[in-house]
Every structure is written in structure tokens, then in C-alpha cells.
Scaffold this motif. Structure first.
Motif: not given
Ligand SMILES: Nc1ncnc2c1ncn2[C@@H]1O[C@H](COP(=O)(O)OP(=O)(O)O)[C@@H](O)[C@H]1O
Ligand SMILES: [Mg+2]
Length: 245
Positions: A202-219
Motif C-alpha cells: 500500500e501507499q496508504n501507509v496509515r490505513q495499512a499499518l493500522r490493520i497489519a500485525q507487522r510491517g516493512y518499509v521499503l525505500e
């Protein structure tokens, strides 16, 4: 590193040192990802970071320069896209990609093309129609006549018809009106509650992280942060770079 939540998480899909190039441009530069069974894992980052490239390599649609994709102790790295779908790793392509000249019912039937278990196919079709009542109402209509949001629902429904064990979603909320964005995130959660493991790009970072148990940030092809969804939401670097301070 902040403390992560203690869970009895079991890895189901592991990406190790994955690197993918277009010609001599390396778009994904050796990334590691772990998806735990039954969880939503978010992969977030700006446009051009390499998110779709990573998903396409997991799906077997792009051949990696190096690295490994392990699914439930099986090595997917050199399997064909067809075999990867059959093994249970199914991607919903970015930009919906429904077959516009076929009916909605025909699109959904095509999702099940690798399966032979007829009774379960019928059950899954009922489930997809219960998730997306609009698809049932319009099942004989052409997919091409659906709105953008409805086509996204059809693309997700079609992927579910393949009976995935891991669902890869590439920007399901892209280009949708705010109310539909909410609806798509709600449905992603509902699908996950059946136990299905999800990798959510997702580019919708806030919404995606709200529903995800884990997250990765790719740059620019590299993982720069990996943490629980809630820790990432409160991480000053994430706040500054992706959530408008
Ligand atoms: N088919 C392609 N040919 C050449 N370069 C590509 C191609 N697709 C993507 N890229 C480049 O690879 C990088 C990563 O792209 P992509 O994986 O689509 O990023 P994201 O999905 O995060 O927006 C970008 O610099 C993009 O321009
Ligand atoms: Mg993309």
C-alpha cells in the motif's frame, strides 16, 4: 529496536535476500520478509520503491537475480507462476486486471481454473458473493461495466476463488474514493479473519499499518524499517516520511 508483540507466530512465507533487476537497474536490492501464518503483513513505501517488483518476483512473474522465496518449507524460487498459484500463493494484480469482456461470474470461475474440487469451488463462490454482494447482483453483467471499486472487488474475489493460503494484494485502495477505500480495508480484514495470510502492499501507509500485525518499509529497493504495525505507526521516521509529520 522497540519491543515487538509476543506471539506464537509461525512463518508461512519467507523471502530471503531477494534482488530483482530490470536490465541493469536493480529495483529490489536484497530484501528479507517474513509473513506469519494468519497475519496481515504490510509492505509500504513511496511510488517506485519496488513494492510491485517484489510481489511480481514472489508470484514468479519476474525472475529474481538472487535470493529465495520459501513457502511452507517449499522453495518457490524457480517455479512457474502457474505452479506458484497452485501451491497457494495468489496475487491480485495492481490496477485490477479483470477480463472486461467476460461476465463477473466467468471472471470468478476463471479464478478457480487450477482447482478440481467442485464442491468447494461452489462454497467459495458463495463466500465471495457474501463478501461482495454487488458481484452477485451483477454476476451476469460484463466486468467491463463495473466501477473501479467494483473491479477491485472482482479482482480480489477472483484471487480468492484460487483458494489461496497466502494472498498478495498490490495497492487495493489505489484510485478509489474515500468511502470505498474504507470498504476495501474492512474487507481485507474480514478476509484475514478467516485465517488467510495476507501481504498488503500500500501507499496508504496509515490505513495499512493500522490493520497489519507487522510491517516493512521499503525505500528505493531496500527494507529500512521492520516492526509491528502499531510500532511503525508511532515511529517518528514513519510519521515524518509517510504520515505528514
Ligand atoms: N517494466 C519495468 N522496466 C523498467 N523499470 C521498471 C519496470 N517496472 C518498474 N520499474 C522501475 O523499478 C522501480 C520499482 O518499481 P515498482 O516495483 O513498480 O515500485 P512500486 O510498486 O513501489 O511503486 C522503479 O524505479 C520503476 O521505475
Ligand atoms: Mg506498485
Amino acid at each position: 529496536m522497540m519491543a515487538t508483540e509476543t506471539t506464537s507466530a509461525t512463518p508461512i512465507l519467507q523471502v530471503k535476500d531477494l534482488a530483482v533487476s530490470y536490465g541493469h537497474i536493480e529495483a529490489v536490492k536484497g530484501i528479507d520478509l517474513t509473513l506469519n501464518e494468519g497475519e496481515i503483513t504490510a509492505l509500504v513505501g513511496a511510488n517506485g520503491a519496488g513494492k510491485s517488483t517484489a510481489l511480481l518476483a514472489i508470484s514468479g512473474l519476474l525472475k529474481p537475480q538472487r535470493g529465495q522465496i520459501l513457502f511452507d518449507r517449499q522453495d518457490l524460487t524457480s517455479l512457474s507462476p502457474h505452479k506458484i498459484v497452485q501451491s497457494g500463493v495468489v496475487q491480485v494484480a495492481e490496477g485490477r486486471a479483470t477480463l472486461t469482456t467476460l461476465s463477473i461470474a466467468e471472471n470468478l470461475a476463471l479464478g478457480a481454473y487450477t482447482r478440481k474440487d467442485k464442491t468447494n469451488i461452489a462454497k467459495d463462490l458463495d463466500w465471495v458473493y457474501s463478501l461482495f454482494p454487488v458481484l452477485q447482483r451483477r454476476k451476469d453483467g460484463l466486468a467491463g461495466n463495473l466501477s473501479g471499486g467494483e473491479q477491485q472487488m472482482l479482482a480480489i474475489g477472483r484471487a480468492l476463488m484460487a483458494k489461496p493460503r497466502v494472498l498478495l494484494l498490490d495497492e487495493p485502495s489505489m484510485g478509489l474514493a474515500p468511502l470505498l477505500v474504507q470498504e476495501i480495508f474492512r474487507i481485507v480484514q474480514e478476509i484475514n479473519r478467516t485465517g488467510l495470510t495476507i501481504l498488503l502492499v500500500e501507499q496508504n501507509v496509515r490505513q495499512a499499518l493500522r490493520i497489519a500485525q507487522r510491517g516493512y518499509v521499503l525505500e528505493t529497493g531496500k527494507i529500512v524499517l521492520a516492526d509491528s504495525g502499531s510500532n511503525l505507526l508511532n515511529n517518528p521516521k514513519v510519521l515524518e516520511a509517510y504520515l505528514g509529520g
